[in-house]
Design an enzyme around this catalytic site. Sequence first.
Site, mmCIF file in Angstrom:
data_model
loop_
_atom_site.group_PDB
_atom_site.id
_atom_site.type_symbol
_atom_site.label_atom_id
_atom_site.label_comp_id
_atom_site.label_asym_id
_atom_site.label_seq_id
_atom_site.Cartn_x
_atom_site.Cartn_y
_atom_site.Cartn_z
ATOM 1 N N PRO A 1 63.572 -42.532 -61.631
ATOM 2 C CA PRO A 1 64.342 -41.690 -62.312
ATOM 3 C C PRO A 1 64.053 -41.562 -63.960
ATOM 4 C CG PRO A 1 65.805 -43.197 -61.027
ATOM 5 C CD PRO A 1 64.305 -43.601 -60.831
ATOM 6 N N ARG B 1 51.853 -26.613 -51.512
ATOM 7 C CA ARG B 1 51.933 -25.172 -51.319
ATOM 8 C C ARG B 1 51.181 -24.440 -52.504
ATOM 9 N NH1 ARG B 1 55.927 -22.410 -53.899
ATOM 10 N NH2 ARG B 1 56.626 -21.028 -52.096
ATOM 11 N N ASP C 1 56.980 -16.236 -55.719
ATOM 12 C CA ASP C 1 57.951 -17.395 -56.086
ATOM 13 C C ASP C 1 58.806 -17.024 -57.144
ATOM 14 O OD1 ASP C 1 56.964 -18.647 -53.940
ATOM 15 O OD2 ASP C 1 56.017 -20.010 -55.173
ATOM 16 N N GLU D 1 65.638 -52.545 -58.566
ATOM 17 C CA GLU D 1 65.428 -52.340 -59.802
ATOM 18 C C GLU D 1 64.227 -51.793 -60.690
ATOM 19 O OE1 GLU D 1 68.912 -52.552 -60.912
ATOM 20 O OE2 GLU D 1 69.104 -53.191 -59.078
#
Length: 223
Positions: A86, A151, A166, A113
């Site tokens: 994150p 992709r 897209d 962690e």
Amino acid sequence: MRFDVLTLFPAMLEGFLAESMVGKSIQRGIVEANVHNLRSWTTDKHQITDDRPFGGGAGMGMKPGPIFGAIEELKREDSQVIYLAPDGEKLDHSLVLELAKVPHLILLSGHYEGVDERVRESLIDREVSIGDYVLTNGTLPAAVLIDAVARQLPGVLGEAQSLEQDSFSDGLLGLPQYTRPANFRGMTVPDVLLSGDHAKIEAWRQEQRRLRTSERRPDLLPD
Ligand code: 4FM
């Protein structure tokens, strides 16, 4: 393009890699993807990959040994090693395009962690996050990254599903889409789409994309 994923949950990726356009691209030889269980690089009887942090406190961290072993074995001259966590750089369309130019990505899935800081300092080229929320581990983020990057490779998408259409390819959101029937439960398709006037249809589509982007994602519009 080759991907190697280092994870404690290899089974989470097997189904994903076998299905969808990514699976097809692997069959066609456009993509190579290998999933590795980090436990394979443990050297102790119990195959331990986590440990308590120095300095105390709750939680566990990932030990450096198995990760160093795995990356030293897999790394090539042209590899980039990415840690999914994150606190990484947020994945977006421009980062996807950049990563699609790298011949070999080694993806390290973090959990608990996080990994020992010495891994981050000496093995990781780039830290990437798929969004500002915390998952139980980085294996699904690795799948997300592979899907988005694969992709972009030539030959992965069929003609019917061109990259040019897209969202994000030109900085605007996608179109309202309509399929048959023209009248579904009294809800109709905009007349212009049934008009057969291709110039008019194209102008309508561009206008819809601008409208939709300014309503939903004004941050994407140029000033
Ligand atoms: C959670 C990895 C905590 C490390 C995770 C720590 C994630 C994300 C994620 C699990 N990965 N984008 N968001 N990974 O939550 O990429 Cl310390």
